[in-house]
Motif scaffolding. Structure first.
Motif, PDB file in Angstrom:
ATOM      1  N   ILE A 139      42.457  41.978  39.801  1.00 59.33           N
ATOM      2  CA  ILE A 139      42.032  43.049  40.717  1.00 59.33           C
ATOM      3  C   ILE A 139      42.798  42.928  42.045  1.00 59.33           C
ATOM      4  O   ILE A 139      43.288  43.921  42.591  1.00 59.33           O
ATOM      5  CB  ILE A 139      40.507  43.005  40.953  1.00 59.33           C
ATOM      6  CG1 ILE A 139      39.781  43.219  39.617  1.00 59.33           C
ATOM      7  CG2 ILE A 139      40.091  44.056  41.975  1.00 59.33           C
ATOM      8  CD1 ILE A 139      38.267  43.198  39.717  1.00 59.33           C
ATOM      9  N   ALA A 140      42.923  41.712  42.537  1.00 56.22           N
ATOM     10  CA  ALA A 140      43.693  41.483  43.770  1.00 56.22           C
ATOM     11  C   ALA A 140      45.124  41.982  43.587  1.00 56.22           C
ATOM     12  O   ALA A 140      45.707  42.628  44.469  1.00 56.22           O
ATOM     13  CB  ALA A 140      43.682  40.002  44.119  1.00 56.22           C
ATOM     14  N   GLU A 141      45.660  41.678  42.418  1.00 52.91           N
ATOM     15  CA  GLU A 141      47.040  42.063  42.131  1.00 52.91           C
ATOM     16  C   GLU A 141      47.187  43.585  42.094  1.00 52.91           C
ATOM     17  O   GLU A 141      48.170  44.140  42.619  1.00 52.91           O
ATOM     18  CB  GLU A 141      47.409  41.456  40.779  1.00 52.91           C
ATOM     19  CG  GLU A 141      48.868  41.469  40.531  1.00 52.91           C
ATOM     20  CD  GLU A 141      49.230  40.900  39.169  1.00 52.91           C
ATOM     21  OE1 GLU A 141      48.529  40.013  38.651  1.00 52.91           O
ATOM     22  OE2 GLU A 141      50.222  41.384  38.638  1.00 52.91           O
ATOM     23  N   LYS A 142      46.217  44.246  41.490  1.00 49.72           N
ATOM     24  CA  LYS A 142      46.259  45.723  41.405  1.00 49.72           C
ATOM     25  C   LYS A 142      46.226  46.310  42.812  1.00 49.72           C
ATOM     26  O   LYS A 142      46.971  47.229  43.136  1.00 49.72           O
ATOM     27  CB  LYS A 142      45.056  46.203  40.571  1.00 49.72           C
ATOM     28  CG  LYS A 142      44.938  47.700  40.415  1.00 49.72           C
ATOM     29  CD  LYS A 142      45.795  48.196  39.274  1.00 49.72           C
ATOM     30  CE  LYS A 142      46.088  49.675  39.257  1.00 49.72           C
ATOM     31  NZ  LYS A 142      44.959  50.561  39.081  1.00 49.72           N
ATOM     32  N   TRP A 143      45.363  45.764  43.658  1.00 51.85           N
ATOM     33  CA  TRP A 143      45.249  46.272  45.025  1.00 51.85           C
ATOM     34  C   TRP A 143      46.548  46.037  45.814  1.00 51.85           C
ATOM     35  O   TRP A 143      47.031  46.930  46.518  1.00 51.85           O
ATOM     36  CB  TRP A 143      44.041  45.610  45.726  1.00 51.85           C
ATOM     37  CG  TRP A 143      43.853  46.131  47.112  1.00 51.85           C
ATOM     38  CD1 TRP A 143      43.365  47.348  47.486  1.00 51.85           C
ATOM     39  CD2 TRP A 143      44.196  45.455  48.338  1.00 51.85           C
ATOM     40  NE1 TRP A 143      43.377  47.473  48.852  1.00 51.85           N
ATOM     41  CE2 TRP A 143      43.876  46.323  49.397  1.00 51.85           C
ATOM     42  CE3 TRP A 143      44.733  44.204  48.626  1.00 51.85           C
ATOM     43  CZ2 TRP A 143      44.078  45.968  50.741  1.00 51.85           C
ATOM     44  CZ3 TRP A 143      44.941  43.855  49.950  1.00 51.85           C
ATOM     45  CH2 TRP A 143      44.605  44.732  50.994  1.00 51.85           C
ATOM     46  N   LEU A 144      47.118  44.857  45.656  1.00 47.01           N
ATOM     47  CA  LEU A 144      48.378  44.544  46.366  1.00 47.01           C
ATOM     48  C   LEU A 144      49.510  45.462  45.918  1.00 47.01           C
ATOM     49  O   LEU A 144      50.323  45.909  46.730  1.00 47.01           O
ATOM     50  CB  LEU A 144      48.783  43.088  46.088  1.00 47.01           C
ATOM     51  CG  LEU A 144      47.970  42.011  46.789  1.00 47.01           C
ATOM     52  CD1 LEU A 144      48.249  40.643  46.157  1.00 47.01           C
ATOM     53  CD2 LEU A 144      48.294  41.957  48.286  1.00 47.01           C
ATOM     54  N   ALA A 145      49.540  45.765  44.630  1.00 43.58           N
ATOM     55  CA  ALA A 145      50.593  46.639  44.100  1.00 43.58           C
ATOM     56  C   ALA A 145      50.391  48.067  44.621  1.00 43.58           C
ATOM     57  O   ALA A 145      51.343  48.725  45.063  1.00 43.58           O
ATOM     58  CB  ALA A 145      50.577  46.612  42.579  1.00 43.58           C
ATOM     59  N   ASP A 146      49.133  48.512  44.593  1.00 41.61           N
ATOM     60  CA  ASP A 146      48.810  49.871  45.054  1.00 41.61           C
ATOM     61  C   ASP A 146      49.105  50.077  46.534  1.00 41.61           C
ATOM     62  O   ASP A 146      49.667  51.087  46.944  1.00 41.61           O
ATOM     63  CB  ASP A 146      47.304  50.102  44.876  1.00 41.61           C
ATOM     64  CG  ASP A 146      46.998  50.946  43.667  1.00 41.61           C
ATOM     65  OD1 ASP A 146      47.598  50.673  42.614  1.00 41.61           O
ATOM     66  OD2 ASP A 146      46.157  51.859  43.795  1.00 41.61           O
ATOM     67  N   MET A 343      46.001  33.221  41.170  1.00 46.28           N
ATOM     68  CA  MET A 343      45.680  32.509  42.409  1.00 46.28           C
ATOM     69  C   MET A 343      46.578  32.976  43.551  1.00 46.28           C
ATOM     70  O   MET A 343      46.134  33.085  44.699  1.00 46.28           O
ATOM     71  CB  MET A 343      45.775  30.989  42.211  1.00 46.28           C
ATOM     72  CG  MET A 343      44.744  30.389  41.254  1.00 46.28           C
ATOM     73  SD  MET A 343      43.025  30.903  41.508  1.00 46.28           S
ATOM     74  CE  MET A 343      42.630  30.208  43.108  1.00 46.28           C
ATOM     75  N   ALA A 344      47.850  33.275  43.238  1.00 49.34           N
ATOM     76  CA  ALA A 344      48.757  33.803  44.275  1.00 49.34           C
ATOM     77  C   ALA A 344      48.235  35.157  44.765  1.00 49.34           C
ATOM     78  O   ALA A 344      48.188  35.418  45.974  1.00 49.34           O
ATOM     79  CB  ALA A 344      50.173  33.935  43.719  1.00 49.34           C
ATOM     80  N   ALA A 345      47.808  36.007  43.840  1.00 45.64           N
ATOM     81  CA  ALA A 345      47.318  37.345  44.221  1.00 45.64           C
ATOM     82  C   ALA A 345      46.075  37.235  45.090  1.00 45.64           C
ATOM     83  O   ALA A 345      45.914  37.985  46.063  1.00 45.64           O
ATOM     84  CB  ALA A 345      47.021  38.164  42.962  1.00 45.64           C
ATOM     85  N   LEU A 346      45.182  36.307  44.746  1.00 49.40           N
ATOM     86  CA  LEU A 346      43.946  36.161  45.528  1.00 49.40           C
ATOM     87  C   LEU A 346      44.262  35.742  46.960  1.00 49.40           C
ATOM     88  O   LEU A 346      43.676  36.257  47.916  1.00 49.40           O
ATOM     89  CB  LEU A 346      43.014  35.148  44.853  1.00 49.40           C
ATOM     90  CG  LEU A 346      42.371  35.659  43.548  1.00 49.40           C
ATOM     91  CD1 LEU A 346      41.733  34.511  42.770  1.00 49.40           C
ATOM     92  CD2 LEU A 346      41.321  36.739  43.844  1.00 49.40           C
ATOM     93  N   VAL A 347      45.207  34.804  47.125  1.00 47.23           N
ATOM     94  CA  VAL A 347      45.581  34.361  48.475  1.00 47.23           C
ATOM     95  C   VAL A 347      46.216  35.517  49.248  1.00 47.23           C
ATOM     96  O   VAL A 347      45.862  35.785  50.406  1.00 47.23           O
ATOM     97  CB  VAL A 347      46.554  33.156  48.399  1.00 47.23           C
ATOM     98  CG1 VAL A 347      47.161  32.853  49.766  1.00 47.23           C
ATOM     99  CG2 VAL A 347      45.842  31.928  47.848  1.00 47.23           C
ATOM    100  N   LEU A 348      47.127  36.224  48.612  1.00 50.68           N
ATOM    101  CA  LEU A 348      47.849  37.286  49.326  1.00 50.68           C
ATOM    102  C   LEU A 348      46.927  38.455  49.684  1.00 50.68           C
ATOM    103  O   LEU A 348      47.030  39.020  50.781  1.00 50.68           O
ATOM    104  CB  LEU A 348      49.039  37.777  48.502  1.00 50.68           C
ATOM    105  CG  LEU A 348      50.136  36.739  48.234  1.00 50.68           C
ATOM    106  CD1 LEU A 348      51.323  37.399  47.535  1.00 50.68           C
ATOM    107  CD2 LEU A 348      50.604  36.043  49.503  1.00 50.68           C
TER     108      LEU A 348
END
Ligand SMILES: Cc1cc2nc3c(=O)[nH]c(=O)nc-3n(C[C@H](O)[C@H](O)[C@H](O)COP(=O)(O)O)c2cc1C
Length: 358
Positions: A139-146, A343-348
């Protein structure tokens, strides 16, 4: 008792490996993010056991159930709860070994701390818990990409003595990573890595390896200058993954062999602003992203549970021979790839939200 990770974008994970279910609550995900189970299931499938011949053959389908936080394909801004039911537990694999702490596993330390532990399967120490991180991380990754166009790709850099892989961090894709079962985009090396894992499995033994991860498309300015440095949070996140033994960012330990004149990343004009010619900093300077790709490496030990007889002692101190039964990973790195990405996505995502508050 921290099962919670993150400050603004926060996950709390729950569940024992052989309990009825496990899951995650994601709190702080911004509202109105388009999200479906398919956005998450892809990463869960890459983490799941039973993928071919290089991982444990415990057969968990790992299908995700949403319990809250989502309506009509959009996040509501409320806690997102996700769960998976455990289906392929085999507690009998652990019967008879409960009195013997597995060497280099978490049985001894869990007992020292709590005086009790889950009856089988490693409980919270088991990598089963990482299902929950991968679900939250997706989910974090999806948000970062969006929101920012950030892309995260990890791959297997080495297995045992095989490696390092030759990979272009600017262009490597998940499709290239997933082209081989070992998840190394350097195809010739991938074959040798797989042979090494198969040989360890045949010997009822295990091998370690390194996962490298690149995060591209971050703006300059994420990360805090003192305790919440980007690299400090990434290191903590990565070292919270079971079986990790080391973390490097940018030039890492190899940088210690260089002089400053060789190591420094020269600034150059890039786009509207400044970039660097080289990236030994690994995308962070002073704890703050500089706009270059964040490149990190995580070392994974050979997993502890092996079929080979081990001379050890039981909890009472009596000598015994342990021959672990059950289905175990001879090498964790192919399955660790999506866990490192999560874990990278959660931190970012957390650092991006913190930066937004300024
Ligand atoms: C994807 C993944 C799969 C794992 N599979 C196993 C396994 O099959 N057997 C095992 O003993 N350890 C496995 N581990 C590692 C253990 O969970 C871990 O070594 C144990 O909890 C002790 O923690 P520590 O190694 O971080 O000290 C795995 C780790 C990961 C990331």
């Amino acid at each position: 008792m921290s099962s919670t990770f993150g400050r603004l974008f926060r996950i709390t994970t729950f569940g024992e490996s052989h309990g009825p279910a496990l899951g995650v609550i994601v709190d702080g995900c911004p509202p109105r993010l388009p999200l479906t189970a398919a956005d998450i299931q892809g990463q869960l499938n890459r983490r799941r056991p039973g993928q071919g011949t290089l991982t444990t053959d415990r057969d968990e389908k790992d299908e995700l159930e949403f319990l809250s936080g989502l309506e009509n394909g959009l996040t509501l801004g409320s806690p997102i709860a996700m769960m998976v039911r455990n289906k392929d537990q085999r507690p009998r694999d652990y019967a008879g070994t409960r009195d013997i702490p597995r060497p280099s596993h978490a049985d001894f330390t869990t007992m020292a701390k709590f005086g009790i532990q889950a009856g089988s399967g490693g409980g919270r120490a088991s990598a089963r818990e990482t299902w929950a991180r991968v679900a939250g991380g997706a989910i974090a990754e999806k948000w970062l990409a969006d929101q920012y166009g950030v892309g995260i790709v990890a791959w297997v850099e080495s297995v045992g003595t095989e490696g390092p892989a030759v990979v272009d961090v600017q262009t490597v894709t998940r499709a290239q990573v997933d082209a081989t079962e070992i998840r190394c985009p350097d195809q010739a090396l991938a074959a040798r890595m797989s042979d090494l894992v198969q040989a360890a499995r045949a010997d009822q033994d295990s091998v370690g390896g390194v996962v490298t991860c690149v995060c591209r498309g971050l703006p300059a300015g994420w990360g805090e200058p003192v305790f919440d440095k980007m690299e400090a949070l990434l290191a903590g996140a990565m070292l919270s993954i079971p079986a990790t033994k080391g973390f490097e960012i940018g030039s890492g330990f190899a940088g210690t062999r260089m002089r400053g004149s060789e190591h420094n990343d020269m600034f150059v004009a890039k786009g509207q602003g400044l970039g660097t010619e080289t990236n030994r900093s690994g995308g962070t300077q002073g704890g703050i992203s500089n706009g270059e790709p964040v490149v990190l490496r995580v070392a994974f030990k050979p997993p502890a549970t092996i079929g080979k007889p081990q001379e050890t002692v039981d909890f009472s101190g009596s000598a015994t021979t342990l021959e672990a039964r059950g289905r175990h990973d001879p090498c964790v790195v192919p399955r660790a790839v999506p866990i490192v990405e999560a874990m990278a996505a959660l931190v970012l995502a957390d650092l991006a939200l913190i930066q937004k508050t300024r």
